[in-house]
Write an enzyme that holds these catalytic residues in place. Structure first.
Site, PDB file in Angstrom:
ATOM      1  N   HIS A  76       0.816  -1.158  -0.001  1.00 16.06           N
ATOM      2  CA  HIS A  76       0.111  -0.014   0.204  1.00 16.06           C
ATOM      3  C   HIS A  76       0.826   1.378  -0.022  1.00 16.06           C
ATOM      4  O   HIS A  76       0.485   2.464  -0.468  1.00 16.06           O
ATOM      5  CB  HIS A  76      -1.083  -0.114   1.223  1.00 16.06           C
ATOM      6  CG  HIS A  76      -2.044  -1.168   0.818  1.00 16.06           C
ATOM      7  ND1 HIS A  76      -2.942  -0.678   0.265  1.00 16.06           N
ATOM      8  CD2 HIS A  76      -2.261  -2.416   1.587  1.00 16.06           C
ATOM      9  CE1 HIS A  76      -3.940  -1.954   0.063  1.00 16.06           C
ATOM     10  NE2 HIS A  76      -3.351  -2.679   0.865  1.00 16.06           N
ATOM     11  N   ASP A 106      -8.496   5.431  -6.954  1.00 18.29           N
ATOM     12  CA  ASP A 106      -7.425   5.524  -8.006  1.00 18.29           C
ATOM     13  C   ASP A 106      -8.068   6.503  -9.212  1.00 18.29           C
ATOM     14  O   ASP A 106      -7.552   6.209 -10.115  1.00 18.29           O
ATOM     15  CB  ASP A 106      -6.984   4.315  -8.641  1.00 18.29           C
ATOM     16  CG  ASP A 106      -7.950   3.453  -9.217  1.00 18.29           C
ATOM     17  OD1 ASP A 106      -9.149   3.530  -8.898  1.00 18.29           O
ATOM     18  OD2 ASP A 106      -7.654   2.548 -10.009  1.00 18.29           O
TER      19      ASP A 106
END
Length: 180
Positions: A76, A106
């Site tokens: 991450h 995203d």
């Protein structure tokens, strides 16, 4: 100094300080803490004004390709580095002629008012540049959909975003790393 004047001024000073703190918190809430870009709410208000003033503006939606695989493969922290790099690249591409936002996850959005200063091929090249995180090279690509309110029957930001979203998914349908 007269104590009555001081006593009357203290509440006003307190309200002024409180108001300043609230304004600062509101401004912070309209910025994504990871990327520094505007959030959806902060971007939408500005983008609507730009669409009204520049109907020929270009509205873009950007979605990173296979972002889950980046998090799963590199972790991450690497995903966060990719998001931050994407945000920086998009904001740099917009320059003084537009604004960028992170809508969530995203997905990013941008609006540019001067297409002569903002070339879509340059954006694609920027977004397709690998990111280095902790010595590892992370390959990055994005699909981009764009729309101009001037080309729509109803020239609103909502309709331009919807058209850009359709174009982005059409680009994804033609394989990753595409622009429509």
């Amino acid at each position: 100094m007269d104590t009555h004047v001081v006593a009357a001024g203290l509440p006003a000073l307190g309200w002024a300080l409180h108001g300043g703190l609230l304004l600062r918190r509101l401004a912070t809430a309209r910025r994504d803490p990871l990327t520094g870009l505007h959030t959806r709410a902060g971007w939408t208000a500005r983008a609507e004004r730009l669409v009204a003033k520049h109907p020929g503006a270009l509205v873009l939606l950007v979605d990173l390709d296979d972002f889950k695989a980046i998090n799963d493969t590199h972790g991450h922290a690497a995903g966060d580095a990719v998001l931050a790099a994407t945000a920086d690249r998009l904001a740099t591409w917009c320059g003084r002629h537009g604004i960028a936002a992170r809508l969530g996850g995203d997905e990013f959005a941008a609006i540019v008012t001067n297409l002569g200063a903002a070339n879509l091929f340059d954006l694609w090249a920027l977004l397709d540049t690998p990111v280095t995180h902790n010595g590892n090279v992370v390959l990055v690509s994005a699909s981009v959909g764009c729309s101009s309110p001037a080309d729509l029957p109803i020239r609103t930001l909502t309709d331009a975003l919807s058209a850009a979203d359709s174009a982005m998914y059409a680009a994804k349908g033609h394989g990753r790393r595409n622009t429509r």
